[in-house]
Write a protein that holds these residues in place. Structure first.
Motif, short mmCIF file in Angstrom:
data_model
loop_
_atom_site.label_atom_id
_atom_site.label_comp_id
_atom_site.label_asym_id
_atom_site.label_seq_id
_atom_site.Cartn_x
_atom_site.Cartn_y
_atom_site.Cartn_z
N THR A 42 16.43 6.15 -7.22
CA THR A 42 15.28 6.35 -8.09
C THR A 42 14.02 6.45 -7.24
N ILE A 43 12.93 6.92 -7.83
CA ILE A 43 11.67 6.99 -7.10
C ILE A 43 11.24 5.59 -6.67
N GLU A 44 11.38 4.63 -7.57
CA GLU A 44 11.02 3.25 -7.26
C GLU A 44 11.84 2.72 -6.08
N GLN A 45 13.16 2.96 -6.10
CA GLN A 45 14.04 2.46 -5.05
C GLN A 45 13.74 3.12 -3.71
N TYR A 77 0.83 -1.20 0.00
CA TYR A 77 0.00 0.00 0.00
C TYR A 77 0.87 1.26 0.00
N ILE A 78 1.85 1.31 0.90
CA ILE A 78 2.72 2.49 0.98
C ILE A 78 3.42 2.71 -0.35
N HIS A 79 3.99 1.63 -0.89
CA HIS A 79 4.69 1.72 -2.17
C HIS A 79 3.72 2.15 -3.28
N GLY A 80 2.51 1.61 -3.26
CA GLY A 80 1.53 1.94 -4.28
C GLY A 80 1.17 3.41 -4.28
N ALA A 112 11.37 12.47 -5.55
CA ALA A 112 11.89 12.91 -6.84
C ALA A 112 13.20 12.17 -7.09
N GLU A 113 13.52 11.96 -8.34
CA GLU A 113 14.75 11.25 -8.69
C GLU A 113 15.95 11.89 -7.99
#
Length: 264
Positions: free
Chosen positions: A211-214, A159-162, A198-199
Motif C-alpha cells: 500500500t502507499i502507507e506501507q 517528515y519523509i513519510h509526511g 501508487a498502490e
C-alpha cells in the motif's frame, strides 16, 4: 542605568520578539507532519531489518529514478540482512564509469560492492533538464537534515513519510503554481515532484501488501538507516557508557562510605 543602555536593551528585546514572531509565521510551521511510532526510537530502539530491505526495494524501483544516494555504498546493505552474494548481484546490475586505464581513457564496468549507489544523472544540469528545472535532492542525509529540533520534535522519518503520503487536492482558495503539486507535508504546500507512490507499485518478496502507507513507511526507515547506518552501535555504546558510570558511581560511593566510616 543610563537612558542609552535602557534604549539599547529595549531595541534588542524588540528585535528578539520580532525574530520569534517571524519564525513562527514561516510556512514551514504550517507543514502537517504527524509523529509516528518507529522501531528505532527510544534507548533500546533498533532498526527493523525486513522493513529496511523492503524500503530498499522501494528506493531502487521508485526513488532511484530521480534521487541519488551518493554517501551510501552497496556493501552497507550487508549490515541489514543482504548476503554477500546478493550485494554483489545488486552492485553488478549497474554500470559505472571508472578510470583512467593504462591508455588514459575512462571506461565502463559493472558496479562493485565498494561503489556508492549509482546516481540517476551524470550531473546537476542533466538532473534539472530531466525534471523541468527542479533538482531532485540527494537522499543520503535527508532524514537527518529534515528532522525537527528539541524535545518532542518529529523524526526525519516522520517528515519523509509526511511528504510521501501528503499529496492532496488543493483547497479551492489555494493558488497552485504551474507544474507544482499540492502536498500538506511540504513547506509552502507546493512541491515539484509528482506523487511517486501508487498502490501495488512494487512487489514485496515477503508477501507484504504494498500500500502507499506501507511503502512510505518502509522507504522512510530505509532512508533513516542510510543517513546514519551506525545509529544502533552509537546508541548501544552510549547505553554501555551510562551503565559503566552508574556502576562506577556506586562503587565510589561504597568506597567513600567504608573509608569515612573509620573517621566517624
Amino acid at each position: 542605568m543610563s537612558a542609552k543602555s535602557l534604549l539599547l536593551k529595549g531595541i534588542t528585546a524588540l528585535v528578539g520578539v520580532t525574530a520569534v514572531l517571524f519564525v513562527a509565521a514561516t510556512p514551514f510551521h504550517e507543514v502537517h507532519v504527524e509523529k509516528e511510532s518507529w522501531s528505532f526510537q527510544g534507548f533500546f530502539g533498533k532498526f527493523d531489518r525486513p522493513q529496511i530491505k523492503r524500503g530498499f526495494k522501494v528506493y531502487k524501483e521508485v526513488c532511484s529514478a530521480c534521487h541519488s544516494l551518493n554517501l551510501v555504498s552497496y556493501r552497507s546493505l550487508q549490515d541489514v540482512g543482504f548476503s554477500e552474494a546478493e550485494v554483489k548481484e545488486i552492485a553488478a546490475s549497474v554500470t559505472v564509469m571508472d578510470g583512467p586505464n593504462d591508455d588514459g581513457e575512462m571506461f565502463e564496468r559493472p558496479g562493485k560492492p565498494s561503489d556508492a549507489f549509482k546516481a540517476p544523472f551524470a550531473n546537476e544540469q542533466a538532473a534539472r533538464a530531466s525534471n523541468n528545472g527542479a533538482l531532485p535532492p540527494d537522499l543520503s542525509l535527508i532524514s537527518r537534515s529534515r528532522g525537527g529540533k528539541g524535545f518532542g520534535a518529529y523524526e526525519g522519518a516522520d517528515y519523509i513519510h509526511g511528504v510521501l503520503v501528503g499529496y492532496k487536492e488543493p483547497p479551492a482558495d489555494f493558488k497552485l503554481n504551474d507544474g507544482m503539486n499540492y502536498n500538506i507535508g511540504f513547506a509552502g504546500h507546493q512541491i515539484a515532484m509528482p506523487a511517486p507512490l501508487a498502490e501495488d507499485g512494487v512487489t514485496y518478496e515477503d508477501g507484504t501488501k504494498a500500500t502507499i502507507e506501507q511503502m512510505s513507511r518502509d522507504v522512510s526507515v530505509f532512508l533513516t538507516w542510510a543517513g546514519e547506518p551506525n545509529y544502533e552501535n552509537r546508541l548501544h555504546t552510549g547505553l554501555k557508557a551510562m551503565l559503566f558510570l552508574i556502576v562506577f558511581t556506586l562503587i565510589a560511593y561504597a568506597a567513600k562510605r567504608k573509608i569515612w566510616a573509620r573517621i566517624h
